[in-house]
Design a protein around this motif. Structure first.
Motif, PDB file in Angstrom:
ATOM      1  N   GLY A  48       5.441  -0.077   7.437  1.00  0.00           N
ATOM      2  CA  GLY A  48       5.111   1.209   6.245  1.00  0.00           C
ATOM      3  C   GLY A  48       6.101   2.262   6.748  1.00  0.00           C
ATOM      4  N   LYS A  49       6.433   2.890   7.122  1.00  0.00           N
ATOM      5  CA  LYS A  49       7.401   4.457   7.177  1.00  0.00           C
ATOM      6  C   LYS A  49       8.721   3.765   7.062  1.00  0.00           C
ATOM      7  N   ILE A  62       5.241   3.897   1.137  1.00  0.00           N
ATOM      8  CA  ILE A  62       5.629   2.285   0.723  1.00  0.00           C
ATOM      9  C   ILE A  62       4.947   2.206   2.084  1.00  0.00           C
ATOM     10  N   SER A  63       3.353   0.977   2.089  1.00  0.00           N
ATOM     11  CA  SER A  63       3.382   0.197   3.306  1.00  0.00           C
ATOM     12  C   SER A  63       3.149  -1.626   2.972  1.00  0.00           C
ATOM     13  N   ALA A  64       2.942  -2.006   3.704  1.00  0.00           N
ATOM     14  CA  ALA A  64       2.581  -3.487   3.619  1.00  0.00           C
ATOM     15  C   ALA A  64       2.226  -3.765   5.046  1.00  0.00           C
ATOM     16  N   GLY A  85       0.712  -1.122   0.296  1.00  0.00           N
ATOM     17  CA  GLY A  85       0.321   0.282   0.410  1.00  0.00           C
ATOM     18  C   GLY A  85       1.120   1.062  -0.436  1.00  0.00           C
ATOM     19  N   LYS A  86       0.854   1.989   0.212  1.00  0.00           N
ATOM     20  CA  LYS A  86       1.132   3.953   0.403  1.00  0.00           C
ATOM     21  C   LYS A  86       1.359   4.199   1.349  1.00  0.00           C
ATOM     22  N   ASN A  87       0.184   4.298   2.112  1.00  0.00           N
ATOM     23  CA  ASN A  87       0.833   4.715   4.004  1.00  0.00           C
ATOM     24  C   ASN A  87      -0.262   3.649   4.786  1.00  0.00           C
ATOM     25  N   GLY A  88       1.166   3.644   6.304  1.00  0.00           N
ATOM     26  CA  GLY A  88       0.540   2.742   6.653  1.00  0.00           C
ATOM     27  C   GLY A  88      -0.856   2.297   7.536  1.00  0.00           C
TER      28      GLY A  88
END
Ligand code: PMP
Length: 428
Positions: A254-255, A263-265, A117-120
């Motif tokens: 994320g972060k 990017i986040s996962a 993803g993009k954000n946490g």
């Protein structure tokens, strides 16, 4: 004396077109002494950041933690530039996604499968949707901060705009208080889909707390989710779950995973992550390639260099230095220092008739004047040097000494030159 003329001037203009003149609460004027602080950055390199008045600071915030290696870190920036020559985003998935998923699997105990993803908040919300889909339940137990989306933010004081029906589905439990979680399961039997918590923030886990959380969740038919948006790629390359040896069902990262690229996962055990096939977890920029390349480069750099070790050792030196100074200056009832070395958090307590915010504002004023971008935490980066830490300790020594005198003389307020920091939102 540092001046903030341009920051103050620009703030008036920017807030006309951008609500509170920032995209993030924690980067906005709310966090700073009014009129006496930098409000806009121009650039940053290594451990240093520059403001629109040309002032330079050691950055102890590091973009709110993503900048784990340092600003403009060559290996990561080179990977971004190389990817830029091939394309930013494609019409098909790129194999960078496969490469990153394999790297996460190698390091993170729960990461049998990953989605990005993009954000946490993308990752935490994805985990919640998976848990609801798997269990057929709606309620969520939370502990810590988990992002801006309705399901979580509805449980906080900033719940304006979140429907009451959603707010009624999320309940808090207390860190290191397993009874508080058990009580939620008792109060809402067979209703809770997921238990989500920051594996650590202020306090270290006591009495096997993390393992107990996972066990209590499972005993009650819920999924255990670790929100590792902060602890990930800081406590260990495999997050707090690796550090403490407790594996959750799902986790959010994320972060720090891409040294600042967005990017986040959402990662987890295969049997739960396969449910992602059935829910809706899909967005245009999920496979954006510059961030994937940056994440791969960041993780590989962390494999090669003693990044995590340095966050712990240098951060530990700083933390101990501050704790000693707090004692030396007889401020133990006024200033607390919590968290682990890679992410340390100050707490302030009222003293001699002055409020916690007055004391924090004074400390910030003095740290800014000394050339430290500071909002009450130490977000360590690999770019911080032993000299930076020496300088910080020397500065705290001076500031704490002055603070002690001003408290004793009851003249602190007169020595605060701007408006107080605003406490708009506190969940930790
Ligand atoms: N979880 C934790 C523990 C966080 O600290 C944050 C961000 N501060 C989030 C989730 C949300 O991440 P983001 O702001 O990137 O959406």
């Amino acid at each position: 004396m540092k001046k903030f003329t341009n920051s103050n001037q620009l703030f008036k203009q920017v807030k006309e077109v951008i609500p509170y003149a920032s995209q993030t609460f924690s980067k906005s004027f709310y966090q700073y002494i009014k009129g006496e602080a930098p409000l806009f950055a121009t650039e940053a390199k290594g451990a240093y950041i520059y403001d629109v008045d040309g002032n330079r600071y050691i950055d102890m915030i590091n973009g709110l933690l993503p900048v784990v290696l340092g600003y403009q870190y060559k290996a990561v920036d080179d990977a971004i530039k190389a990817q830029l020559k091939k394309g930013i985003i494609f019409s098909l998935p790129s194999l960078l996604e496969y490469e990153l998923a394999k790297l996460l699997k190698k390091h993170i105990p729960s990461a049998e499968m990953s989605r990005f993803g993009k954000n946490g908040s993308d990752a935490t919300s994805g985990a919640i949707r998976v848990a609801r889909a798997v269990t057929g339940r709606d309620y969520i137990a939370v502990c810590g901060y988990h992002g801006w989306h309705d399901w979580y933010i509805g449980s906080t004081t900033r719940n304006l705009g979140v429907p009451e029906s959603t707010r009624k589905m999320t309940y808090k439990f207390e860190y290191n208080n397993i009874q508080s979680l058990e009580a939620l399961f008792k109060k809402y039997p067979k209703k809770i889909a997921a238990v989500i918590l920051e594996p650590e923030n202020y306090e270290p886990p006591k009495d096997n707390f993390l393992k107990k959380v996972v066990d209590v969740a499972h005993k009650n038919g819920a999924l255990a989710v670790f929100d590792e948006v902060i602890t990930g790629f800081r406590w260990d390359l495999g997050g707090a779950q690796k550090y403490y040896g407790v594996t959750p069902d799902l986790s959010s990262f994320g972060k720090s995973m891409a040294n600042g690229m967005p990017i986040s996962a959402l990662v987890g055990k295969r049997k739960y992550m396969e449910k992602v096939n059935d829910i809706f977890y899909s967005f245009t920029a999920g496979g954006e390639a510059l961030s994937l390349a940056a994440a791969i480069a960041t993780i590989k750099e962390m494999e090669k260099k003693p990044v995590i070790k340095k966050l712990w050792t240098l951060g530990g030196l700083l933390k101990n230095g501050v704790k000693n100074l707090v004692k030396t200056h007889n401020l133990e009832d006024v200033i607390g220092m919590k968290g682990q070395a890679p992410w340390q958090i100050f707490s302030f307590h009222e003293a001699n008739g002055f409020s916690d915010l007055e004391i924090k504002t004074y400390v910030q004023q003095e740290m800014l004047q000394a050339g430290v971008l500071w909002y009450g935490s130490h977000n360590m980066s690999y770019a911080h040097s032993p000299n930076d830490v020496k300088f910080l300790i020397k500065t705290y020594d001076k500031v704490f000494g002055n603070l002690r005198n001003l408290l004793d003389q009851k003249t602190l307020r007169k020595n605060i030159k701007g408006g107080l920091i605003t406490n708009i939102f506190k969940v930790r």
